[in-house]
Design a protein around this motif. Structure first.
Motif, PDB file in Angstrom:
ATOM      1  N   ASN A   2      -4.914   7.034 -14.571  1.00  0.00           N
ATOM      2  CA  ASN A   2      -5.386   7.425 -13.237  1.00  0.00           C
ATOM      3  C   ASN A   2      -6.671   6.672 -12.919  1.00  0.00           C
ATOM      4  N   ILE A  37       3.670   2.561 -10.645  1.00  0.00           N
ATOM      5  CA  ILE A  37       3.655   3.435  -9.466  1.00  0.00           C
ATOM      6  C   ILE A  37       2.218   3.862  -9.199  1.00  0.00           C
ATOM      7  N   THR A  39      -0.018   6.405  -6.860  1.00  0.00           N
ATOM      8  CA  THR A  39       0.120   7.599  -6.026  1.00  0.00           C
ATOM      9  C   THR A  39      -1.258   8.078  -5.604  1.00  0.00           C
ATOM     10  N   SER A  40      -1.421   8.379  -4.297  1.00  0.00           N
ATOM     11  CA  SER A  40      -2.706   8.877  -3.797  1.00  0.00           C
ATOM     12  C   SER A  40      -2.778  10.386  -3.982  1.00  0.00           C
ATOM     13  N   GLU A  41      -3.980  10.939  -3.765  1.00  0.00           N
ATOM     14  CA  GLU A  41      -4.155  12.391  -3.871  1.00  0.00           C
ATOM     15  C   GLU A  41      -3.341  13.125  -2.820  1.00  0.00           C
ATOM     16  N   GLY A  43      -0.399  12.291  -1.925  1.00  0.00           N
ATOM     17  CA  GLY A  43       1.018  12.190  -2.259  1.00  0.00           C
ATOM     18  C   GLY A  43       1.684  10.901  -1.838  1.00  0.00           C
ATOM     19  N   GLU A  44       0.963  10.040  -1.147  1.00  0.00           N
ATOM     20  CA  GLU A  44       1.544   8.755  -0.778  1.00  0.00           C
ATOM     21  C   GLU A  44       1.656   7.899  -2.031  1.00  0.00           C
ATOM     22  N   SER A  45       2.717   7.110  -2.122  1.00  0.00           N
ATOM     23  CA  SER A  45       2.880   6.282  -3.322  1.00  0.00           C
ATOM     24  C   SER A  45       3.454   4.927  -2.971  1.00  0.00           C
ATOM     25  N   SER A  46       3.256   4.034  -3.891  1.00  0.00           N
ATOM     26  CA  SER A  46       3.782   2.690  -3.774  1.00  0.00           C
ATOM     27  C   SER A  46       4.140   2.243  -5.190  1.00  0.00           C
ATOM     28  N   ASN A  47       5.138   1.414  -5.300  1.00  0.00           N
ATOM     29  CA  ASN A  47       5.504   0.967  -6.639  1.00  0.00           C
ATOM     30  C   ASN A  47       5.777  -0.525  -6.650  1.00  0.00           C
TER      31      ASN A  47
END
Length: 169
Positions: A2, A37, A39-41, A43-47
């Motif tokens: 993280n 992956i 992931t933001s706080e 809940g948005e994510s990108s991989n």
């Protein structure tokens, strides 16, 4: 891992991903897929997908019985050649029978190539057939076992031809 990105805007993040060393990894022709992956706080994510190729290391070990026996007067004998793949990927193993030290009228089976997985072992059967009236003695059969890397192990097997000892009472 993280990473706190609160104070970063349009910045580059450099990460180092440590993979297992080649000694503890298996090499696949298609490689290994690794997905990163983020992931933001909220809940948005990108991989991002990576394909990692581990170089293949080749090593084989082959063995067979030291000697097989046949009685004179014709007959056959069979034995197994054991091949172990000590490398870290599938190995396509070839077999070449060198019967130059055997009488020309003997027949020896020709094993087909086979793929042996890493840390796998395969038993390959070979048959020797001799015609009637073969003289007693020791003959040598050479089995060349070759990895797809070109590494070759030569296995010599003594074919011992003995006269049958018969007694009539």
């Amino acid at each position: 891992t993280n990473i706190n990105l609160k104070n970063l805007k349009n910045s580059m993040i450099i990460m180092k991903i440590k993979l297992p060393d080649g000694e503890n990894s298996i090499s696949y022709d298609t490689g290994h897929n690794v997905r990163v992956i983020a992931t933001s706080e909220t809940g948005e994510s990108s991989n991002y997908d990576l394909k990692v190729h581990i170089p293949q290391e080749y090593s084989i070990e082959a063995s067979a019985p030291y000697q097989v026996g046949i009685t004179s007067g014709g007959g056959s004998s069979s034995f197994d050649v054991s091949v172990k793949n000590l490398g870290n990927g599938d190995d396509n193993i070839q077999f070449d029978i060198d019967k130059s030290d055997l009488p020309s009228d003997w027949t020896v089976s020709q094993p087909q190539p086979r793929i042996i997985p890493p840390n796998g072992t395969s038993e390959v059967g070979i048959s020797v057939i001799m015609p009637e009236n073969t003289f007693e003695g020791q003959y040598v059969l050479h089995v060349n076992v070759t990895s797809e890397s070109g590494e070759t192990e030569v296995i010599d097997v003594i074919v011992l031809v003995s006269k049958a000892k018969l007694r009539m009472d």
